[in-house]
Write an enzyme that holds these catalytic residues in place. Sequence first.
Site, PDB file in Angstrom:
ATOM      1  N   HIS A   5       0.873  -1.185   0.000  1.00 34.70           N
ATOM      2  CA  HIS A   5       0.000   0.000   0.000  1.00 34.70           C
ATOM      3  C   HIS A   5       0.908   1.233   0.000  1.00 34.70           C
ATOM      4  O   HIS A   5       1.439   1.633   1.029  1.00 34.70           O
ATOM      5  CB  HIS A   5      -0.960  -0.060   1.201  1.00 34.70           C
ATOM      6  N   ASN A  23      -3.958   8.698   5.784  1.00 39.67           N
ATOM      7  CA  ASN A  23      -5.162   9.501   5.974  1.00 39.67           C
ATOM      8  C   ASN A  23      -6.375   8.593   5.786  1.00 39.67           C
ATOM      9  O   ASN A  23      -6.239   7.418   5.413  1.00 39.67           O
ATOM     10  CB  ASN A  23      -5.171  10.722   5.043  1.00 39.67           C
ATOM     11  N   ARG A  36      -8.410  -5.325   2.568  1.00 45.59           N
ATOM     12  CA  ARG A  36      -7.793  -6.191   3.580  1.00 45.59           C
ATOM     13  C   ARG A  36      -8.746  -6.630   4.683  1.00 45.59           C
ATOM     14  O   ARG A  36      -8.309  -7.166   5.696  1.00 45.59           O
ATOM     15  CB  ARG A  36      -6.576  -5.480   4.192  1.00 45.59           C
TER      16      ARG A  36
HETATM   17  C1  LIG Z   1      -6.644 -10.393  -1.664  1.00 42.92           C
HETATM   18  C2  LIG Z   1      -5.385  -9.839  -2.264  1.00 42.92           C
HETATM   19  C3  LIG Z   1      -4.532 -10.669  -2.962  1.00 42.92           C
HETATM   20  C4  LIG Z   1      -3.357 -10.163  -3.536  1.00 42.92           C
HETATM   21  N1  LIG Z   1      -2.518 -11.007  -4.205  1.00 42.92           N
HETATM   22  C5  LIG Z   1      -1.369 -10.533  -4.753  1.00 42.92           C
HETATM   23  C6  LIG Z   1      -0.474 -11.381  -5.460  1.00 42.92           C
HETATM   24  O1  LIG Z   1      -0.713 -12.561  -5.609  1.00 42.92           O
HETATM   25  N2  LIG Z   1       0.662 -10.849  -5.962  1.00 42.92           N
HETATM   26  C7  LIG Z   1       0.962  -9.520  -5.836  1.00 42.92           C
HETATM   27  O2  LIG Z   1       2.006  -9.076  -6.309  1.00 42.92           O
HETATM   28  N3  LIG Z   1       0.125  -8.673  -5.165  1.00 42.92           N
HETATM   29  C8  LIG Z   1      -1.020  -9.152  -4.625  1.00 42.92           C
HETATM   30  N4  LIG Z   1      -1.843  -8.293  -3.953  1.00 42.92           N
HETATM   31  C9  LIG Z   1      -1.460  -6.893  -3.791  1.00 42.92           C
HETATM   32  C10 LIG Z   1      -2.233  -5.966  -4.756  1.00 42.92           C
HETATM   33  O3  LIG Z   1      -1.950  -6.250  -6.103  1.00 42.92           O
HETATM   34  C11 LIG Z   1      -1.906  -4.501  -4.457  1.00 42.92           C
HETATM   35  O4  LIG Z   1      -0.527  -4.278  -4.655  1.00 42.92           O
HETATM   36  C12 LIG Z   1      -2.243  -4.102  -3.028  1.00 42.92           C
HETATM   37  O5  LIG Z   1      -3.535  -4.533  -2.684  1.00 42.92           O
HETATM   38  C13 LIG Z   1      -2.162  -2.587  -2.870  1.00 42.92           C
HETATM   39  O6  LIG Z   1      -3.235  -2.016  -3.592  1.00 42.92           O
HETATM   40  P1  LIG Z   1      -3.118  -0.627  -4.345  1.00 42.92           P
HETATM   41  O7  LIG Z   1      -2.024  -0.673  -5.353  1.00 42.92           O
HETATM   42  O8  LIG Z   1      -4.488  -0.324  -4.861  1.00 42.92           O
HETATM   43  O9  LIG Z   1      -2.802   0.334  -3.100  1.00 42.92           O
HETATM   44  P2  LIG Z   1      -1.895   1.622  -2.956  1.00 42.92           P
HETATM   45  O10 LIG Z   1      -0.486   1.338  -3.330  1.00 42.92           O
HETATM   46  O11 LIG Z   1      -2.131   2.113  -1.552  1.00 42.92           O
HETATM   47  O12 LIG Z   1      -2.477   2.639  -3.968  1.00 42.92           O
HETATM   48  C14 LIG Z   1      -3.722   3.302  -3.739  1.00 42.92           C
HETATM   49  C15 LIG Z   1      -4.265   3.736  -5.061  1.00 42.92           C
HETATM   50  O13 LIG Z   1      -3.412   4.738  -5.610  1.00 42.92           O
HETATM   51  C16 LIG Z   1      -3.326   4.564  -7.031  1.00 42.92           C
HETATM   52  N5  LIG Z   1      -1.935   4.258  -7.374  1.00 42.92           N
HETATM   53  C17 LIG Z   1      -0.889   4.057  -6.526  1.00 42.92           C
HETATM   54  N6  LIG Z   1       0.229   3.840  -7.212  1.00 42.92           N
HETATM   55  C18 LIG Z   1      -0.087   3.891  -8.518  1.00 42.92           C
HETATM   56  C19 LIG Z   1       0.637   3.715  -9.727  1.00 42.92           C
HETATM   57  N7  LIG Z   1       1.937   3.443  -9.752  1.00 42.92           N
HETATM   58  N8  LIG Z   1      -0.020   3.839 -10.882  1.00 42.92           N
HETATM   59  C20 LIG Z   1      -1.331   4.118 -10.922  1.00 42.92           C
HETATM   60  N9  LIG Z   1      -2.101   4.286  -9.822  1.00 42.92           N
HETATM   61  C21 LIG Z   1      -1.481   4.162  -8.636  1.00 42.92           C
HETATM   62  C22 LIG Z   1      -4.269   3.418  -7.407  1.00 42.92           C
HETATM   63  O14 LIG Z   1      -5.539   3.959  -7.683  1.00 42.92           O
HETATM   64  C23 LIG Z   1      -4.337   2.629  -6.118  1.00 42.92           C
HETATM   65  O15 LIG Z   1      -5.516   1.842  -5.984  1.00 42.92           O
HETATM   66  C24 LIG Z   1      -3.035  -8.785  -3.386  1.00 42.92           C
HETATM   67  C25 LIG Z   1      -3.913  -7.956  -2.669  1.00 42.92           C
HETATM   68  C26 LIG Z   1      -5.066  -8.461  -2.116  1.00 42.92           C
HETATM   69  C27 LIG Z   1      -5.961  -7.534  -1.342  1.00 42.92           C
END
Ligand SMILES: Cc1cc2nc3c(=O)[nH]c(=O)nc-3n(C[C@H](O)[C@H](O)[C@H](O)COP(=O)(O)OP(=O)(O)OC[C@H]3O[C@@H](n4cnc5c(N)ncnc54)[C@H](O)[C@@H]3O)c2cc1C
Length: 243
Positions: A91, A186, A197
């Site tokens: 995250h 925040n 989560r």
């Molecule tokens: C049930 C579950 C299973 C999962 N399984 C795997 C797995 O097998 N392998 C794996 O690698 N990961 C896995 N993940 C992790 C998942 O892919 C995400 O990396 C993680 O949930 C963080 O989410 P996020 O990127 O939306 O959050 P954050 O990093 O907090 O980002 C928040 C939001 O900001 C925006 N954002 C942030 N960075 C960028 C960017 N670079 N480009 C564009 N928009 C951006 C997006 O809108 C994003 O939703 C899993 C997650 C969950 C919940």
Amino acid sequence: MSIECDVMVKLQSDVTVELVKHSASDSDVLWAARVSTAGEQSLEEIHKDPEKSKGLINFLMRDRHGSPFEHNSMTFFISAPIFVFREFHRHRVWSYNEESGRYRELQPNFYVPGPDRKLVQQGRPGKYEFVDGTPEQYDLVSSTMEDAYEHAYAAYQKMLEAGVAREVARAVLPVGLFSSMYATCNARALMHFLSLRTKDDRAAVPSFPQREIEMVGEKMEALWAELMPLTHAAFNANGRVSP
Ligand SMILES: Cc1cc2nc3c(=O)[nH]c(=O)nc-3n(C[C@H](O)[C@H](O)[C@H](O)COP(=O)(O)OP(=O)(O)OC[C@H]3O[C@@H](n4cnc5c(N)ncnc54)[C@H](O)[C@@H]3O)c2cc1C
């Protein structure tokens, strides 16, 4: 080469979450949102009509006007196994500082699943469920983990005693080792985290998190709900989707 294994490890099935610092309230959301229509406002003006405040927060949540939910801050101190932190650190919009395995000797605190933790996965990825283990499986998990942790920690100690650097010796420690960190976010970032989560019947988009990170999420959510009850209620009422 065999390792003498007479170390005692501490086994723990829970995680801890403490709210160490915060500046977060529903007023912060209202104050930020009302600049759009009313310019600068005093806190008295903001609180004049509680029903209107509730309605505005609900509208912002429903229509996904997310930025008013960013003018606040919460810092949590979290103690959980390293495998939870691996998931947590995905995250990216949070700020983190974690204890160092280079600068301090890591303590022998390790995770074992508690009796409520479902042990057996059924179904296929993306469509599976977890069910209780048998008593034999619970015993196997507890004793096997304890044994592995003792051996790993004894190996770590052996290298430290021989003068090997902590950053090298730590390679033998497993992801069930407890770590601790400060994590600051925040409310908008927290809602995004909770939507992914935690599992909740009110979620418009269901997620299937690992139980141990969900335990952290549940504790953070309880602390946040006390600080921002209107925002928390609107989050639930609108499918637990981050605006
Ligand atoms: C049930 C579950 C299973 C999962 N399984 C795997 C797995 O097998 N392998 C794996 O690698 N990961 C896995 N993940 C992790 C998942 O892919 C995400 O990396 C993680 O949930 C963080 O989410 P996020 O990127 O939306 O959050 P954050 O990093 O907090 O980002 C928040 C939001 O900001 C925006 N954002 C942030 N960075 C960028 C960017 N670079 N480009 C564009 N928009 C951006 C997006 O809108 C994003 O939703 C899993 C997650 C969950 C919940």
